[in-house]
Design a protein around this motif. Structure first.
Motif, PDB file in Angstrom:
ATOM      1  N   ASN A   1      -8.487   3.441   6.544  1.00  0.00           N
ATOM      2  CA  ASN A   1      -9.101   2.335   5.813  1.00  0.00           C
ATOM      3  C   ASN A   1      -9.036   1.007   6.559  1.00  0.00           C
TER       4      ASN A   1
ATOM      5  N   GLN B   1      -4.087   7.396   5.438  1.00  0.00           N
ATOM      6  CA  GLN B   1      -5.009   6.624   4.607  1.00  0.00           C
ATOM      7  C   GLN B   1      -5.085   5.167   5.058  1.00  0.00           C
ATOM      8  N   VAL B   2      -3.948   4.590   5.384  1.00  0.00           N
ATOM      9  CA  VAL B   2      -3.931   3.196   5.831  1.00  0.00           C
ATOM     10  C   VAL B   2      -4.711   3.059   7.137  1.00  0.00           C
TER      11      VAL B   2
ATOM     12  N   TRP C   1       0.006   5.174  -0.805  1.00  0.00           N
ATOM     13  CA  TRP C   1      -0.892   5.440   0.322  1.00  0.00           C
ATOM     14  C   TRP C   1      -0.112   6.151   1.421  1.00  0.00           C
ATOM     15  N   THR C   2      -0.801   6.981   2.164  1.00  0.00           N
ATOM     16  CA  THR C   2      -0.191   7.650   3.304  1.00  0.00           C
ATOM     17  C   THR C   2      -0.498   6.874   4.587  1.00  0.00           C
TER      18      THR C   2
ATOM     19  N   LEU D   1       0.838  -1.204   0.000  1.00  0.00           N
ATOM     20  CA  LEU D   1       0.000   0.000   0.000  1.00  0.00           C
ATOM     21  C   LEU D   1       0.873   1.255   0.000  1.00  0.00           C
TER      22      LEU D   1
END
Length: 90
Positions: free
Chosen positions: A57, A53-54, A49-50, A44
């Motif tokens: 999510n 964001q991880v 992805w930051t 990711l």
């Protein structure tokens, strides 16, 4: 958990957060309490992805658990040897 390395820098002890169990994802290292493998999470980040964001999510992850994947990967890489092979070499 944190320990000091030879450079006197604090390094996370990933063992409290990462484990492998043959009954979970055929033994891939995962973040404890999840089915999220270390390689999946690293991918990711490789896709852009930051950290935020991880975590948004995958709410079952903690910031410490996410940090542990990098400590785990760092230690794993120190134990590996890589050799450059020229393109077209047989």
């Amino acid at each position: 958990m944190v320990y000091e390395d030879a450079k006197s820098e604090a390094i996370m002890d990933w063992r409290a957060y990462i484990h492998a169990d043959p009954a979970i994802l055929t033994g891939k290292p995962v973040v404890r309490g999840t089915r999220l493998s270390v390689d999946f999470l690293l991918e990711l980040f490789a896709q852009g992805w930051t950290h935020q964001q991880v975590l948004e999510n995958y709410p079952q992850l903690t910031a410490e658990g996410l940090r542990a994947i990098f400590a785990f990967a760092s230690e794993a890489m120190r134990e590996e040897s890589f050799y450059a092979v020229p393109i077209g070499a047989a």
